[in-house]
Design a protein around this motif. Structure first.
Motif, mmCIF file in Angstrom:
data_model
loop_
_atom_site.group_PDB
_atom_site.id
_atom_site.type_symbol
_atom_site.label_atom_id
_atom_site.label_comp_id
_atom_site.label_asym_id
_atom_site.label_seq_id
_atom_site.Cartn_x
_atom_site.Cartn_y
_atom_site.Cartn_z
ATOM 1 N N VAL A 1 51.547 26.504 51.351
ATOM 2 C CA VAL A 1 50.317 26.561 52.156
ATOM 3 C C VAL A 1 49.673 27.919 51.880
ATOM 4 N N LEU A 2 48.505 27.914 51.270
ATOM 5 C CA LEU A 2 47.855 29.163 50.906
ATOM 6 C C LEU A 2 46.889 29.600 52.002
ATOM 7 N N PRO A 3 46.911 30.863 52.411
ATOM 8 C CA PRO A 3 46.042 31.335 53.485
ATOM 9 C C PRO A 3 44.582 31.403 53.052
ATOM 10 N N ILE A 4 43.671 31.240 54.014
ATOM 11 C CA ILE A 4 42.239 31.359 53.722
ATOM 12 C C ILE A 4 41.682 32.663 54.283
ATOM 13 N N SER A 5 42.536 33.516 54.821
ATOM 14 C CA SER A 5 42.115 34.807 55.360
ATOM 15 C C SER A 5 42.907 35.918 54.696
ATOM 16 N N GLY A 6 42.494 37.158 54.989
ATOM 17 C CA GLY A 6 43.219 38.297 54.463
ATOM 18 C C GLY A 6 42.354 39.164 53.576
ATOM 19 N N LEU B 1 49.744 33.695 45.336
ATOM 20 C CA LEU B 1 49.104 34.575 46.311
ATOM 21 C C LEU B 1 48.426 35.794 45.696
ATOM 22 N N CYS B 2 48.637 36.047 44.421
ATOM 23 C CA CYS B 2 48.034 37.231 43.799
ATOM 24 C C CYS B 2 46.518 37.236 44.016
ATOM 25 N N PRO B 3 45.960 38.303 44.641
ATOM 26 C CA PRO B 3 44.512 38.328 44.876
ATOM 27 C C PRO B 3 43.692 38.238 43.595
ATOM 28 N N ARG B 4 44.174 38.836 42.525
ATOM 29 C CA ARG B 4 43.495 38.772 41.225
ATOM 30 C C ARG B 4 44.574 38.710 40.153
ATOM 31 N N PRO B 5 44.283 38.140 39.004
ATOM 32 C CA PRO B 5 45.315 37.975 37.966
ATOM 33 C C PRO B 5 46.006 39.270 37.565
ATOM 34 N N ALA C 1 35.003 30.366 56.899
ATOM 35 C CA ALA C 1 36.099 29.860 57.726
ATOM 36 C C ALA C 1 37.216 30.878 57.876
ATOM 37 N N GLY C 2 37.298 31.819 56.928
ATOM 38 C CA GLY C 2 38.380 32.792 56.962
ATOM 39 C C GLY C 2 37.957 34.129 57.534
ATOM 40 N N ASN C 3 38.956 34.949 57.806
ATOM 41 C CA ASN C 3 38.721 36.305 58.301
ATOM 42 C C ASN C 3 39.112 37.277 57.189
ATOM 43 N N TYR C 4 38.111 37.778 56.456
ATOM 44 C CA TYR C 4 38.381 38.577 55.267
ATOM 45 C C TYR C 4 38.196 40.065 55.541
ATOM 46 N N VAL C 5 38.983 40.883 54.841
ATOM 47 C CA VAL C 5 38.859 42.334 54.952
ATOM 48 C C VAL C 5 38.859 42.934 53.544
#
Length: 389
Positions: free
Chosen positions: A199-204, A114-118, A234-238
């Motif tokens: 299951v990895l999310p496609i939003s956030g 889940l880490c957004p970046r390494p 497809a996702g809801n990004y912020v």
């Protein structure tokens, strides 16, 4: 493979181990004035946490850990945590230790995925260390050991490039790739499938320093923007409000690596995997590792080559059961596939005079100056346990 991965793997798994032990010890603790001689009290819980953390963050141990090196095999790493978990008056049966290790590894695997970046793997590590400091807030000597490890982390990792952190992340994912243990918390929250895969999310929130997807910019050869095109996602990004702090103290922003057992919830593990993955585990158990001897020599030097045995006819400490009942623990031990069983490696390194002297020197460095209250009949302290071998 990155030679800088081991400290992050060790510290994050250790943090998860401490979360679980603290939660289970709190659940089984009895008020001191009501407790029998063989029952846990809050004083015992604090002593166990202090002893394990003091051993985990021992200065000599950390110096060896931070040296550039390849990852241990899963079996060798499992042996390290078995030693740590038994570095106090607490005792775990094989089934409970297996469950503990399963929970540790699956929790950290999910955090890495889940880490957004390494680079945020370092923030996950800081979250674990922040929580560990809360466990020992009233033990300044041990607290200083953890702060020293904080400084080592900042000195070692703050200067690494994004490419080097990407290599670290890939090394961690390779280490975890065949591990698919189902955990009730993850299943209940619907972040894990029945086959043990996440299951990895496609939003956030998007990674810090990046933009929300949905816009394509086109530039001419001179670097001037000439055209824009939008597309739907497809996702809801912020966009994140700010970057997490990489300093000794600060808001990490990222919540990965915080204690998910703060709210008491039942935690169970179930073995899941295809015949192919089971076969790969079986192969790992059967085929001898040519580097195993070197690994064991290093571990013997690192941990003192000590097995903590119970003296005949005496109980050295309290038993902690990670299952609801003893029957469940016994059933788990009997039904766990042989291919997935972690056999604890017995390190015998006391025969050579030179090795014996080296181990005695390292053992002397394991002493923690923090005073501990006496607890007659509830086990000996760490050094007494080791000296009695």
């Amino acid at each position: 493979m990155s030679a800088r991965t081991l400290p992050l793997l060790f510290l994050n798994l250790g943090g998860e181990m401490l979360y679980i032990l603290d939660q289970r010890l709190r659940a089984q603790s009895i008020p001191g004035e009501k407790a029998r001689k063989d029952e846990w009290t809050d004083v015992d819980r604090k002593r166990v946490m202090n002893d394990i953390i003091a051993t985990m963050f021992n200065r000599r141990f950390m110096e060896e850990l931070f040296k550039p090196q390849e990852l241990y095999s899963k079996k060798a790493l499992r042996t390290v945590y078995d030693r740590l978990a038994h570095a106090s008056i607490m005792r775990l049966n094989q089934a409970s230790m297996d469950k503990l290790y399963d929970l540790m590894t699956m929790a950290f695997k999910y955090q890495v995925l889940l880490c957004p970046r390494p680079r945020d793997i370092l923030l996950v590590t800081f979250n674990h260390l922040d929580a560990i400091k809360d466990f020992i807030y009233d033990a300044p000597g041990i607290l200083n050991q953890v702060d020293e490890t904080f400084r080592q982390l900042m000195e070692t990792y703050n200067c690494l490039s994004d490419g080097e952190f990407q290599l670290i992340r890939q090394t961690l994912l390779i280490f975890f790739q065949d591990m698919h243990i189902r955990v009730s918390i993850f299943l209940k929250d619907k972040v894990q499938n029945s086959n043990g895969r996440f299951v990895l999310p496609i939003s956030g929130p998007v990674p810090w320093g990046t933009e929300v997807p949905g816009l394509i910019r086109m530039f001419n050869p001179k670097g001037v923007e000439v055209k824009r095109a939008e597309f739907s996602t497809a996702g809801n990004y912020v966009t994140p409000h700010r970057e997490g702090s990489f300093e000794l103290y600060g808001d990490r922003v990222l919540k990965l690596g915080t204690n998910m057992y703060s709210v008491s919830r039942p935690v169970e593990t179930h073995v899941a995997g295809s015949s192919k993955s089971l076969a790969s585990h079986a192969k790992e158990n059967i085929v001898p590792n040519p580097l195993a001897k070197e690994e064991l020599n290093f571990l013997a030097r690192l941990l003192g080559g000590l097995d903590i045995h119970k003296p005949a006819g005496a109980e050295t400490g309290f038993r902690l059961n990670l299952f609801t009942t003893d029957e469940e623990e016994e059933h788990a031990a009997q039904t766990r596939p042989e291919e997935l069983s972690y056999r604890v490696i017995s390190i015998e390194a006391t025969q050579e005079p030179a090795r014996r002297a080296e181990l005695s020197r390292i053992l002397g460095e394991l002493e923690v100056a923090e005073p501990r209250p006496g607890s007659a009949g509830k086990g000996e302290d760490l050094l007494e346990l080791m000296d009695g071998l």
